[in-house]
Write an enzyme that holds these catalytic residues in place. Sequence first.
Site, PDB file in Angstrom:
ATOM      1  N   LYS A  98       0.854  -1.193   0.000  1.00 41.73           N
ATOM      2  CA  LYS A  98       0.000   0.000   0.000  1.00 41.73           C
ATOM      3  C   LYS A  98       0.891   1.244   0.000  1.00 41.73           C
ATOM      4  O   LYS A  98       1.873   1.309   0.735  1.00 41.73           O
ATOM      5  CB  LYS A  98      -0.900  -0.049   1.241  1.00 41.73           C
ATOM      6  CG  LYS A  98      -2.195   0.685   1.069  1.00 41.73           C
ATOM      7  CD  LYS A  98      -3.231   0.270   2.089  1.00 41.73           C
ATOM      8  CE  LYS A  98      -4.435   1.191   1.958  1.00 41.73           C
ATOM      9  NZ  LYS A  98      -5.568   0.761   2.740  1.00 41.73           N
TER      10      LYS A  98
ATOM     11  N   GLU B 244     -20.244  -4.863   8.963  1.00 46.58           N
ATOM     12  CA  GLU B 244     -21.168  -4.038   9.749  1.00 46.58           C
ATOM     13  C   GLU B 244     -22.320  -4.859  10.303  1.00 46.58           C
ATOM     14  O   GLU B 244     -22.798  -4.603  11.411  1.00 46.58           O
ATOM     15  CB  GLU B 244     -21.704  -2.885   8.873  1.00 46.58           C
ATOM     16  CG  GLU B 244     -20.678  -1.806   8.535  1.00 46.58           C
ATOM     17  CD  GLU B 244     -19.752  -2.155   7.383  1.00 46.58           C
ATOM     18  OE1 GLU B 244     -19.932  -3.236   6.767  1.00 46.58           O
ATOM     19  OE2 GLU B 244     -18.839  -1.363   7.089  1.00 46.58           O
TER      20      GLU B 244
ATOM     21  N   ARG C 162     -26.304  -1.029   5.389  1.00 46.71           N
ATOM     22  CA  ARG C 162     -26.280  -2.486   5.230  1.00 46.71           C
ATOM     23  C   ARG C 162     -26.972  -3.224   6.354  1.00 46.71           C
ATOM     24  O   ARG C 162     -27.201  -4.422   6.261  1.00 46.71           O
ATOM     25  CB  ARG C 162     -24.823  -2.966   5.263  1.00 46.71           C
ATOM     26  CG  ARG C 162     -24.052  -2.544   4.105  1.00 46.71           C
ATOM     27  CD  ARG C 162     -22.982  -3.520   3.794  1.00 46.71           C
ATOM     28  NE  ARG C 162     -22.629  -3.277   2.412  1.00 46.71           N
ATOM     29  CZ  ARG C 162     -21.536  -3.715   1.853  1.00 46.71           C
ATOM     30  NH1 ARG C 162     -20.697  -4.436   2.548  1.00 46.71           N
ATOM     31  NH2 ARG C 162     -21.298  -3.456   0.596  1.00 46.71           N
TER      32      ARG C 162
HETATM   33  C1  LIG Z   1     -19.224  -1.489   3.667  1.00 45.92           C
HETATM   34  C2  LIG Z   1     -18.026  -0.613   3.826  1.00 45.92           C
HETATM   35  N1  LIG Z   1     -17.481  -0.456   5.059  1.00 45.92           N
HETATM   36  C3  LIG Z   1     -16.406   0.335   5.217  1.00 45.92           C
HETATM   37  C4  LIG Z   1     -15.849   0.976   4.152  1.00 45.92           C
HETATM   38  C5  LIG Z   1     -14.685   1.933   4.354  1.00 45.92           C
HETATM   39  N2  LIG Z   1     -13.484   1.438   3.664  1.00 45.92           N
HETATM   40  C6  LIG Z   1     -13.105   1.948   2.494  1.00 45.92           C
HETATM   41  S1  LIG Z   1     -11.741   1.218   1.907  1.00 45.92           S
HETATM   42  C7  LIG Z   1     -11.629   0.234   3.251  1.00 45.92           C
HETATM   43  C8  LIG Z   1     -10.495  -0.737   3.373  1.00 45.92           C
HETATM   44  C9  LIG Z   1     -10.442  -1.631   2.209  1.00 45.92           C
HETATM   45  O1  LIG Z   1      -9.352  -2.471   2.345  1.00 45.92           O
HETATM   46  P1  LIG Z   1      -8.888  -3.314   1.110  1.00 45.92           P
HETATM   47  O2  LIG Z   1     -10.055  -3.890   0.427  1.00 45.92           O
HETATM   48  O3  LIG Z   1      -7.851  -4.261   1.577  1.00 45.92           O
HETATM   49  O4  LIG Z   1      -8.283  -2.258   0.116  1.00 45.92           O
HETATM   50  P2  LIG Z   1      -6.928  -1.417   0.253  1.00 45.92           P
HETATM   51  O5  LIG Z   1      -7.351  -0.040   0.613  1.00 45.92           O
HETATM   52  O6  LIG Z   1      -6.070  -2.049   1.300  1.00 45.92           O
HETATM   53  O7  LIG Z   1      -6.332  -1.483  -1.085  1.00 45.92           O
HETATM   54  C10 LIG Z   1     -12.653   0.478   4.140  1.00 45.92           C
HETATM   55  C11 LIG Z   1     -12.836  -0.200   5.433  1.00 45.92           C
HETATM   56  C12 LIG Z   1     -16.452   0.789   2.887  1.00 45.92           C
HETATM   57  N3  LIG Z   1     -16.007   1.410   1.799  1.00 45.92           N
HETATM   58  N4  LIG Z   1     -17.518  -0.006   2.760  1.00 45.92           N
END
Ligand SMILES: Cc1ncc(C[n+]2csc(CCOP(=O)(O)OP(=O)(O)O)c2C)c(N)n1
Length: 644
Positions: free
Chosen positions: A285, A368, A396
């Site tokens: 990242k 969630e 959700r």
């Molecule tokens: C349902 C939901 N909960 C929380 C989020 C907030 N959120 C956005 S990106 C993320 C982390 C995603 O992690 P990953 O899929 O590993 O992607 P990375 O950013 O590490 O590339 C979160 C928790 C979201 N977008 N959707």
Amino acid sequence: MENDRNYEILSAINSPKDLKTLDIKDLTILAGELRHRIVNTVSKNGGHLASSLGVVELTIALHYVFDCPDDKLIWDVGHQCYAHKLLTGRNDLFPTLRKEGGLSGFPNRNEGPYDCFNTGHAGTSISAALGFAQARDSLKEDHRVIAVIGDGSMTAGLAFEGLNHAGSLHTNLMVVLNDNKMSISHNVGALSQHLNRIITGKRYVKLRSEFVQALHTVAGDQVAQFSKRLEEAIKGVIMPGRLFEDFGYKYVGPIEGHEISYLIETFQAVREIEGPKLVHVVTTKGKGYQPAEEKAQSFHGVSPFHPSTGDLPQAKRTYTDVFAETLIELAGDDDKIVAITAAMPEGTGLSKFAKVYPDRFFDVGIAEQHATTFAAGLAAGGMHPVVAIYSTFLQRVFDQIAHDVCLMNLNVTFAVDRAGLVGEDGATHQGVFDLTYLRCIPNMVVMAPKDEEELRRMLKTAIEHPGPAALRYPRGGAVGVPLSSKIEAIPIGKAELLADGSDIAIVAIGNTVQASLEAAQRLKKDGFSVAVVNARFVKPLDEAMIEAMGKKCGLILTVEDNVLAGGFGSAVMELIESKGLPHMAVRRVGIPDIFVDHADQKRQRSLVGIDADGITATAREFLSQNPLRNSHAQTTQTAGHPSL
Ligand SMILES: Cc1ncc(C[n+]2csc(CCOP(=O)(O)OP(=O)(O)O)c2C)c(N)n1
């Protein structure tokens, strides 16, 4: 990082077709240009930086191997799609990223055929991709479908539902698991540990073969049989991707995710495999921009920053800060309080709580629904759980709130952060439905503070209330009022009369109260006598207060940072209808029946008319249309405002 750069290769790319003529050396230079362009733009506009930087090579390789837009590429969450936008004809528009009328920070079908599915919430990509794949099969079309999902998003229940279904349909579908060990914060849970074991698995694989070989050499047939069974058992534990293989996928990986040539070769080979397949790609990242690599969590989503130093702006004190500090304070007096987040420890402020009370803090991953039912179990078991979830992600959880919490009238507190219009993240992230979907559920108490002091009081109120209660507060800076040293709970259903008046009663909820007070000042200058009520509770309403002010003024103007459909104003209208209250007209200010696109938060509020200008304008119009509502209004109108 130097500011200006000539994007020699990037500027010549108008569509992914142009990529295919480049050699590996040029593709590598292109990766550098993409990174520079992304850092430069995000440093001005804000946005999701670390995730986009991590998938630059992956995006190049996918567009090199596959033929979008015929092939369908679906990004989970979509916050990592900046390189994809730059390679699919949107380089020129990229400076408008997240600006009003400009490019969205997420995939958006309005921007053309390369964004085949809108995203913003996590865990949707595999289900959507499977839908595309099934549509293709049903329509006898011939193209490929690829879902790209992060290890964080893979913790979402929805992702598993899609994975499970796809494994049994046996259709052609490729899932790319982009594993950087991070959600926004460090990824949590057993799946994350499983993936880590795969990545570090080479050691185990070596160990396994050495061990089994040793057994074969020292033992006879019986032991050899045993060793075979043992090998199978060990394979189940340590063979990379066994979990996915059992789900019906051909597993390929783990693959180094920053080697373009390797990625290309892998995708070319995997493309030819029939059925569902999962390619496990390991990325870093923030890759290529040191500050983001070092502080991936802080650079997940950023406000404008200094690109050469990576210095992030000092954040103003927010509602979130006050929530977290108050919860820590309350938890000191009540050891039954526990805090739950769904992968947002920083965003909800609960990382602070976790430092003070590590054993009373739970990050459940992007889950969630589980967070809520877990809280219901905790409450049923005698604890006082506080679940902090952004309004948009709480969407959700409707069934868990209704079925697992409210039906049993359990003491679960919902801290609904980022409620209302949220700004640049845009339509996918607006928190504008919660008043509607919360207030319709029996037993639920729903409140919204006018400032951070009231937030403190409402948090205490919610936790002390022996049933479910939600308090919702907006994104951004708090009002800046002084905080009392002793937190007093608020009697449930008690509104606050902030200004008395007799021409019109502005009854506002939450963060619209401040703007309503400002509007009242302007209307007073017009000569009107204006009452302002801080409703505090959407449910139960302060019926006595609303009835009294309605009778006095004749005109009630409700104001909310929520959709008008079924929101706070609707609750007031329902009250008037159910009580058969005579001689009262209601006008509602709130968000109309549209999805509000990205723009800054202030501008969004202005666009839908929930700022002081908008409230004043609606109130003036309302007053002008009802000049004879009461005697005072009549006098005022004839005296000073014939034009209204
Ligand atoms: C349902 C939901 N909960 C929380 C989020 C907030 N959120 C956005 S990106 C993320 C982390 C995603 O992690 P990953 O899929 O590993 O992607 P990375 O950013 O590490 O590339 C979160 C928790 C979201 N977008 N959707």
